[in-house]
Design a protein around this motif. Structure first.
Motif, mmCIF file in Angstrom:
data_model
loop_
_atom_site.group_PDB
_atom_site.id
_atom_site.type_symbol
_atom_site.label_atom_id
_atom_site.label_comp_id
_atom_site.label_asym_id
_atom_site.label_seq_id
_atom_site.Cartn_x
_atom_site.Cartn_y
_atom_site.Cartn_z
ATOM 1 N N ILE A 45 4.339 131.292 -30.153
ATOM 2 C CA ILE A 45 3.239 131.678 -30.756
ATOM 3 C C ILE A 45 2.311 131.353 -29.839
ATOM 4 O O ILE A 45 1.935 130.236 -29.418
ATOM 5 C CB ILE A 45 2.970 131.022 -31.934
ATOM 6 C CG1 ILE A 45 3.945 131.410 -32.931
ATOM 7 C CG2 ILE A 45 1.554 131.627 -32.770
ATOM 8 C CD1 ILE A 45 4.566 132.795 -33.155
ATOM 9 N N ALA A 46 1.383 132.135 -29.184
ATOM 10 C CA ALA A 46 0.241 131.956 -28.202
ATOM 11 C C ALA A 46 -1.041 132.134 -29.159
ATOM 12 O O ALA A 46 -1.286 132.797 -30.129
ATOM 13 C CB ALA A 46 0.017 133.101 -27.375
ATOM 14 N N LYS A 69 -1.594 124.925 -34.469
ATOM 15 C CA LYS A 69 -0.309 124.314 -33.855
ATOM 16 C C LYS A 69 0.788 123.531 -35.082
ATOM 17 O O LYS A 69 1.983 123.859 -35.053
ATOM 18 C CB LYS A 69 -0.569 123.243 -32.862
ATOM 19 C CG LYS A 69 -0.960 123.777 -31.640
ATOM 20 C CD LYS A 69 -1.154 122.767 -30.645
ATOM 21 C CE LYS A 69 -1.773 123.471 -29.186
ATOM 22 N NZ LYS A 69 -2.176 122.392 -28.370
ATOM 23 N N GLN A 70 -0.065 123.022 -36.011
ATOM 24 C CA GLN A 70 0.763 122.178 -36.874
ATOM 25 C C GLN A 70 1.447 122.891 -37.896
ATOM 26 O O GLN A 70 2.626 122.819 -38.076
ATOM 27 C CB GLN A 70 -0.096 121.092 -37.561
ATOM 28 C CG GLN A 70 -0.539 119.999 -36.871
ATOM 29 C CD GLN A 70 -1.599 119.242 -37.414
ATOM 30 O OE1 GLN A 70 -1.971 119.456 -38.697
ATOM 31 N NE2 GLN A 70 -2.309 118.464 -36.633
ATOM 32 N N PRO A 79 4.295 126.420 -30.763
ATOM 33 C CA PRO A 79 2.884 126.913 -30.604
ATOM 34 C C PRO A 79 2.470 126.798 -29.021
ATOM 35 O O PRO A 79 2.932 125.758 -28.549
ATOM 36 C CB PRO A 79 1.932 126.008 -31.494
ATOM 37 C CG PRO A 79 2.810 124.833 -31.641
ATOM 38 C CD PRO A 79 4.370 125.210 -31.477
ATOM 39 N N LEU A 80 1.880 127.624 -28.247
ATOM 40 C CA LEU A 80 1.329 127.571 -27.160
ATOM 41 C C LEU A 80 -0.288 127.703 -26.793
ATOM 42 O O LEU A 80 -0.584 128.963 -27.188
ATOM 43 C CB LEU A 80 2.311 128.320 -26.491
ATOM 44 C CG LEU A 80 3.659 128.380 -26.472
ATOM 45 C CD1 LEU A 80 4.269 129.760 -26.083
ATOM 46 C CD2 LEU A 80 4.166 127.305 -25.629
ATOM 47 N N ALA A 113 2.098 139.648 -20.388
ATOM 48 C CA ALA A 113 2.666 139.319 -19.249
ATOM 49 C C ALA A 113 3.662 138.084 -19.519
ATOM 50 O O ALA A 113 4.714 137.654 -18.770
ATOM 51 C CB ALA A 113 1.756 138.808 -18.096
ATOM 52 N N ASN A 114 3.328 137.227 -20.593
ATOM 53 C CA ASN A 114 3.919 135.970 -20.896
ATOM 54 C C ASN A 114 4.928 136.230 -22.233
ATOM 55 O O ASN A 114 4.863 137.138 -23.020
ATOM 56 C CB ASN A 114 2.903 135.029 -21.323
ATOM 57 C CG ASN A 114 1.927 134.537 -20.243
ATOM 58 O OD1 ASN A 114 2.751 133.640 -19.540
ATOM 59 N ND2 ASN A 114 1.078 134.814 -20.152
ATOM 60 N N PRO A 115 5.913 135.167 -22.155
ATOM 61 C CA PRO A 115 6.998 135.230 -23.178
ATOM 62 C C PRO A 115 6.284 134.710 -24.541
ATOM 63 O O PRO A 115 6.385 133.624 -25.157
ATOM 64 C CB PRO A 115 7.864 134.325 -22.687
ATOM 65 C CG PRO A 115 7.095 133.099 -21.840
ATOM 66 C CD PRO A 115 6.039 134.050 -21.249
ATOM 67 N N ILE A 116 5.690 135.852 -25.042
ATOM 68 C CA ILE A 116 4.941 135.727 -26.428
ATOM 69 C C ILE A 116 5.538 136.405 -27.434
ATOM 70 O O ILE A 116 5.852 137.526 -27.288
ATOM 71 C CB ILE A 116 3.515 135.905 -26.289
ATOM 72 C CG1 ILE A 116 2.875 134.862 -25.425
ATOM 73 C CG2 ILE A 116 2.830 135.954 -27.631
ATOM 74 C CD1 ILE A 116 1.522 135.281 -24.921
#
Length: 577
Positions: A45-46, A69-70, A79-80, A113-116
């Motif tokens: 998760i971005a 995030k929590q 979470p990212l 572009a990202n692993p999301i």
């Protein structure tokens, strides 16, 4: 919970397998995360975070991100934090709108572009929620908005201050001489009381309401004050929900349908929202391929009363709205006007959340039968001065000026207006129509918020506090007055506004949706632009500004870039689909 329909996560294209590329992708991300953090069962998760010290309204979003995030961890996701381009409305020159499309484009590319597998979109200040939604719509992976919330109300000399709105009011009073410059500056210390965005129904609050009406927030989120602990609780819940959203395969295109946009228009009318929402909703719809037009704003908003007694149209502020029952309580009064089918991120239609929503203060949320203003949705005007439309917010205008005829006083640029507006020799009366050109999407560039021109000092000193003002510019959602905006086509695109001359008689008739000047077509076509106006148009030679000017569309199309219209999907290195 709905049946799981997703059996492979998008991030598996990066992390699954035993080849060298998968090894690299995993190894560089193993920095203290649990051993199973990159397993194919763990959605990534971005948290698209617009926090920035130069976007003061969004500074607290780092704290909000921690709560998200929590929630993501609790639901089994990873979470990212993903800082993205942030636009501070009060700081960026010449206007944050110049970079809304750039921010949306940069976000889109990073999301793709990202692993999301899913997105939580943290926004607050005016352009951040629109840019985030434009980007998420273009990539179309599961996403939820977390609005950062309005600030608490500050007070000066015992009076509540509305961010933006009271800046305009107090600055005009200082110019009129009714308060001293010292008093004006003293109020500055009281204007911003807490973290959060403007506490009026300006663009930031309007776009939070719009996001909720579109179905892109957990219902009940919009309008929670930034300093309220419940904002962090809802942020935690959002982190949990986005993991569920991925399992169910629910994407922005499933939620933001044509009917969702019509619901958002109705909601914006009911709260007396910002005119800037028109440009932003058109742009978001364009990214989804939803056929939304100016006519939809006029049709859907027609007959919707303003029930939010909030500045700049009314008396109260955003923390009062939340105290009085919040956005859902207000929308419950127009439940019958809303389309029942559109779902929210929870999978449940918005209208199902509007049952048994009590109103605790009916001086803030006014009853539908005694609203702040009847039929006060954003009105679209057309005529020989605005062939493709112009807009006005009747709720923020002076009723007597919504039908008005007067001679034009024309300014060729912002600089020309600032130089001459207080000239005691300026030929202007309260009946004049102030016209400003060269401030549209292409002209300045960036479509600045200057449409609410200051009134001439000599008229202020006579007690005048409103006049008809017309431009191809925007205005702040916190502003007020009889201000006609987004005239399209703009002057820099050869629209009729370029050919208006001082003394031309202009008629505004909001009831009949017309904006005309008493000039024949033959005479209009024979006129040329003034050298001063042509010289003022933007002519950048490099960088983002040149790309923007070369490709920006007109206001009635959302002022997006022409090559960004339509979704490109989430594929990396493949042709658009």
């Amino acid at each position: 919970m709905e049946e799981v329909i997703v059996d492979r996560l998008r991030s598996a294209d990066w992390y699954a397998g035993s080849d060298r590329n998968a090894y690299i992708h995993r190894a560089w991300m193993r920095r203290g995360v649990p051993d199973d953090a990159l397993d194919s069962s763990r959605p990534q998760i971005a948290i698209a975070n617009t926090a920035s010290d130069l976007t003061p309204c969004n500074v607290h979003l780092n704290e909000v991100a921690d709560s998200v995030k929590q929630g993501v961890w609790a639901a089994g996701g990873v979470p990212l934090n993903l800082p993205v381009v942030s636009l501070g409305e009060t700081q960026v020159k010449p206007t944050a709108m110049l970079w809304r499309n750039m921010a949306a484009m940069a976000m889109e590319e990073m999301f793709r572009a990202n692993p999301i597998d899913g997105l939580v979109l943290l926004g607050g200040c005016d352009k951040t929620i629109p840019a985030l939604l434009m980007a998420a719509a273009s990539v179309d992976i599961p996403a939820i908005v977390v609005p950062g919330g309005p600030m608490l109300t500050g007070h000066f000399r015992g009076q509540a201050l509305g961010c933006g709105t009271d800046v305009w009011r107090l600055s005009e009073e200082a110019r009129a001489g009714t308060i001293s410059t010292r008093q004006f500056i003293q109020s500055e210390q009281s204007m911003i009381r807490s973290k959060g965005h403007c506490n009026t129904m300006g663009t930031a609050s309007t776009m939070a309401v719009a996001a909720e009406a579109l179905g892109m927030t957990i219902p009940g989120f919009a309008g929670i004050p930034a300093a309220d602990a419940r904002l962090l609780s809802m942020s935690h819940d959002t982190g949990r929900l986005v993991v569920e959203l991925i399992a169910q395969g629910r994407r922005p295109s499933d939620i933001m349908t044509k009917e969702s946009f019509l619901n958002a228009i109705i909601a914006i009318a009911a709260v007396g929202g910002s005119t800037n929402a028109v440009v932003h909703l058109l742009a978001i719809a364009g990214r989804l391929g939803v056929d939304l037009t100016l006519e939809d704003f006029d049709a859907a908003g027609a007959g919707v009363p303003v029930m939010a007694n909030l500045q700049p149209s009314g008396d109260f502020l955003m923390d009062d709205l939340y105290r009085a029952g919040g956005v859902l309580a207000l929308l419950s009064q127009v439940r019958d006007l809303l389309y029942p089918e559109p779902i929210t991120v929870t999978g449940t239609p918005l209208v199902e959340y509007l049952v048994d929503q009590p109103i605790y203060d009916d001086t803030v949320i006014l009853p539908r039968d005694t609203p702040l203003m009847d039929d006060a949705g954003i009105a679209v005007l057309r005529g020989n001065l605005a062939p493709r439309g112009a807009i006005v917010k009747p709720a923020a205008a002076t009723a007597e000026l919504l039908q008005h005829t007067g001679p034009a006083v024309v300014f060729d640029s912002i600089e020309d207006m600032r130089e001459r507006i207080d000239d005691p020799d300026l030929e202007v009366t309260a009946d004049s129509v102030l016209v400003l050109r060269g401030c549209g999407p292409r002209g300045y560039p960036g479509f600045p918020e200057v449409g609410n021109m200051p009134l001439p000092r000599k008229l202020l000193e006579q007690g005048v506090r409103d006049m008809v003002r017309i431009s191809d510019a925007r205005m702040s959602g916190t502003a007020y007055g009889t201000v006609i905006l987004h005239v399209s086509p703009e002057a820099a695109a050869g629209g009729p506004l370029a050919f208006v001359r001082t003394g031309d008689v202009i008629t505004v008739d909001v009831a009949n949706r017309s904006l005309t000047m008493d000039v024949t077509d033959e005479e209009l076509h024979a006129r040329t632009q003034t050298p001063a106006s042509e010289a003022a148009y933007a002519a950048p030679v490099r960088g983002w500004a040149k790309l923007y000017v070369d490709h920006v569309m007109q206001a009635d199309q959302g002022a997006d870039l022409d090559f960004l219209v339509g979704s490109s999907g989430d594929g990396v290195g493949r042709e658009s689909h």
